[in-house]
Write an enzyme that holds these catalytic residues in place. Structure first.
Site, mmCIF file in Angstrom:
data_model
loop_
_atom_site.group_PDB
_atom_site.id
_atom_site.type_symbol
_atom_site.label_atom_id
_atom_site.label_comp_id
_atom_site.label_asym_id
_atom_site.label_seq_id
_atom_site.Cartn_x
_atom_site.Cartn_y
_atom_site.Cartn_z
ATOM 1 N N GLN A 1 -7.076 134.262 83.124
ATOM 2 C CA GLN A 1 -6.893 135.273 82.089
ATOM 3 C C GLN A 1 -6.257 134.669 80.834
ATOM 4 O O GLN A 1 -5.743 133.554 80.854
ATOM 5 C CB GLN A 1 -6.004 136.411 82.612
ATOM 6 N N ASP B 1 0.413 136.694 94.089
ATOM 7 C CA ASP B 1 -0.270 136.876 92.806
ATOM 8 C C ASP B 1 -1.232 135.714 92.601
ATOM 9 O O ASP B 1 -0.882 134.557 92.844
ATOM 10 C CB ASP B 1 0.741 136.932 91.661
ATOM 11 N N ASP C 1 -5.490 134.847 96.149
ATOM 12 C CA ASP C 1 -6.152 136.132 96.041
ATOM 13 C C ASP C 1 -5.647 137.027 97.169
ATOM 14 O O ASP C 1 -5.689 136.643 98.344
ATOM 15 C CB ASP C 1 -7.664 135.955 96.146
ATOM 16 N N ALA C 2 -5.143 138.210 96.809
ATOM 17 C CA ALA C 2 -4.513 139.083 97.803
ATOM 18 C C ALA C 2 -5.481 139.494 98.905
ATOM 19 O O ALA C 2 -5.094 139.630 100.071
ATOM 20 C CB ALA C 2 -3.946 140.323 97.113
ATOM 21 N N ASP D 1 0.760 146.283 92.727
ATOM 22 C CA ASP D 1 0.793 146.383 91.269
ATOM 23 C C ASP D 1 -0.305 145.519 90.655
ATOM 24 O O ASP D 1 -0.042 144.609 89.872
ATOM 25 C CB ASP D 1 2.176 145.943 90.760
#
Length: 503
Positions: A240, A314, A348-349, A367
């Site tokens: 990102q 995260d 990656d969750a 979140d």
């Protein structure tokens, strides 16, 4: 010697053509996702337009005369380098300054695609008398596909994190033009007017080098116009674009051009995310945070002395490192990510939950960013919540950030219905945030917990430990008919993009 020169020179050229062409396509798709959102639609349109325009270019190649194909090929190579190299800085500069930005974006992609589509047919016509047809075709397409593979691998792993979109665009433009100039010098005996061709190549190269020199200033200028605020920090990671702006006394964090939080009112969001769940849970020994790489949720959790461990998962390692090391960010989260109770896992969750031998958690704070694409939408599916069950203690309490019930009511209630399909209890609630408007959450558990407050933290700025004050939804925030978000359909992503496209 001539055959060897042609063979190696043109095979290398094919490789460079393919690599540069795909890089320009990826840059356009990534830039469109950053600036316009809805990455699925943008990448789909850009890929479709690029492939279609390559077909147009291939068709147009038959109109080129055979007596000056090498010269025309080099001219196209230089032109692609100039247009492709300037594409990212130009698009950044005109965003928010022109109407119908999408037209300019797609037009640039179309032009680049046409030029790339011209190159390989021209190249094959140049070489058709020098090699057997079968050898020619196999070599051309082999090096074409190898170049595409290398570009697709290196683009997210190396070029975006270490160069950025603008610099990557310009660097590959320079590579394109340099390749054309190299061919000018090696094949100048076969090119009429090679001196003027060299001049065009060097002039185009100079334009890109000067643009590269000012690349950081171009990005700063365009982002300042985009955000309308003073930019104090910016960084592009593998996942990102992170931008921190300063306005009056407040800092605003943007991820891929979307406001993530403002220090003006983030305490409202994070108190409502964390404290209802922590106050109602029977135990809070072990807490799991999924997302929350800014450490602000961890900051609130650490206010409870009973907490023994906090595991934060995260995806973006650069994000968690910034909020762990950079003093400006550390001040915001009170150094929560440096605390000995906090363990950070950069994975990656979805994949992490499906690993074996997890311990059980008493509280889970989810979140994640809003479900604007499939990679994020999978984190709101019934499959994800089913996997989450494996890490929950018997009386665990979970809260999920659930987007806005006012701006995106279908999305909000889709998340709620999906959670309901996997948990015994699901309680929706919302809070007003000046920076965002109404924002929603879903508190859930695998048992019918009582509404009795188990613990309180004094001196919170906003939350009063009465969740009932936040569970009323007016008519304009209620939607009845929504589908469960599943991996094979991702209805939530469609709801979300349709609703937020209006704002």
């Amino acid at each position: 010697m001539v055959k060897i020169k042609y063979e190696y020179l043109f095979l290398i050229t094919i490789f460079i053509i393919s690599t540069c062409g795909l890089i320009y396509e990826l840059i356009a798709g990534t830039l469109a996702s950053y600036l316009l959102g809805d990455s699925i639609t943008q990448f789909s349109l850009i890929i479709g337009i690029y492939l279609f325009s390559m077909g147009i270019g291939s068709y147009l190649s038959k109109f080129f005369q055979s007596d000056n194909l090498i010269k025309r090929f080099i001219e196209i190579e230089i032109l692609i380098g100039l247009i492709g190299g300037l594409s990212a800085p130009l698009l950044f500069l005109i965003f928010n300054r022109v109407d119908f930005f999408e037209f300019y974006l797609y037009f640039i992609v179309f032009v680049i695609g046409c030029l790339v589509g011209l190159e390989i047919p021209l190249l094959m016509n140049i070489l058709k008398d020098k090699f057997q047809f079968s050898t020619l075709v196999s070599n051309v397409f082999t090096f074409d596909y190898i170049g595409a593979l290398i570009a697709s691998i290196l683009f997210p792993v190396f070029f975006i994190p270490y160069l950025g979109l603008i610099e990557t665009s310009i660097v590959f433009g320079i590579v394109n033009i340099s390749t054309g100039l190299l061919m000018c010098f090696l094949l100048e005996k076969e090119i009429r007017g090679s001196y003027f061709l060299k001049f065009k190549g060097f002039f185009s190269l100079l334009i890109l080098i000067v643009t590269l020199w000012f690349a950081s200033k171009i990005l700063s200028f365009s982002e300042k116009n985009l955000y309308g605020e003073n930019i104090v920090f910016s960084k592009t990671t593998k996942h990102q674009r992170i931008v921190l702006t300063h306005e009056r006394k407040n800092f605003n964090l943007y991820l891929n051009n979307n406001l993530q939080f403002s220090t003006f009112d983030e305490y409202r969001y994070h108190e409502m995310l964390v404290h209802p769940t922590m106050s109602l849970a029977n135990k809070i020994d072990h807490v799991l945070i999924l997302g929350g790489g800014d450490g602000l949720a961890a900051r609130e959790i650490l206010k409870y002395q009973e907490v023994k461990t906090i595991t934060l998962v995260d995806l973006d390692e650069e994000m968690t490192r910034l909020f762990q090391k950079n003093q400006l960010f550390v001040k915001m989260n009170n150094a929560s990510l440096q605390h000995q109770k906090v363990k950070i896992i950069n994975k990656d969750a979805f994949a992490w939950l499906n690993e074996r031998n997890h311990k059980k958690y008493d509280v889970v704070i989810i979140d994640f960013p809003d479900p604007s694409n499939f990679s994020l939408g999978k984190l709101y599916t019934n499959s994800f919540y089913a996997s989450l069950q494996k890490v929950l203690s018997k009386e665990a309490v979970v809260v999920v950030q659930s987007t806005s019930p006012f701006f995106a009511p279908k999305s909000f209630w889709c998340i709620h219905k999906t959670i309901q399909s996997e948990f015994v209890t699901a309680v929706p609630y919302h809070v007003y945030l000046p920076s965002f408007g109404e924002w929603g959450f879903t508190l859930t558990a695998n048992y019918d917990y009582d509404n009795k407050i188990k613990r309180k933290i004094p001196n919170l700025k906003f939350y009063n430990y009465n969740l009932d004050n936040f569970t009323y939804f007016s008519k304009d925030m209620l939607i009845n008919e929504v589908e469960i978000n599943k991996l094979n359909n991702q209805k939530l992503v469609a709801y979300f993009n349709a609703e937020w496209s209006n704002y």
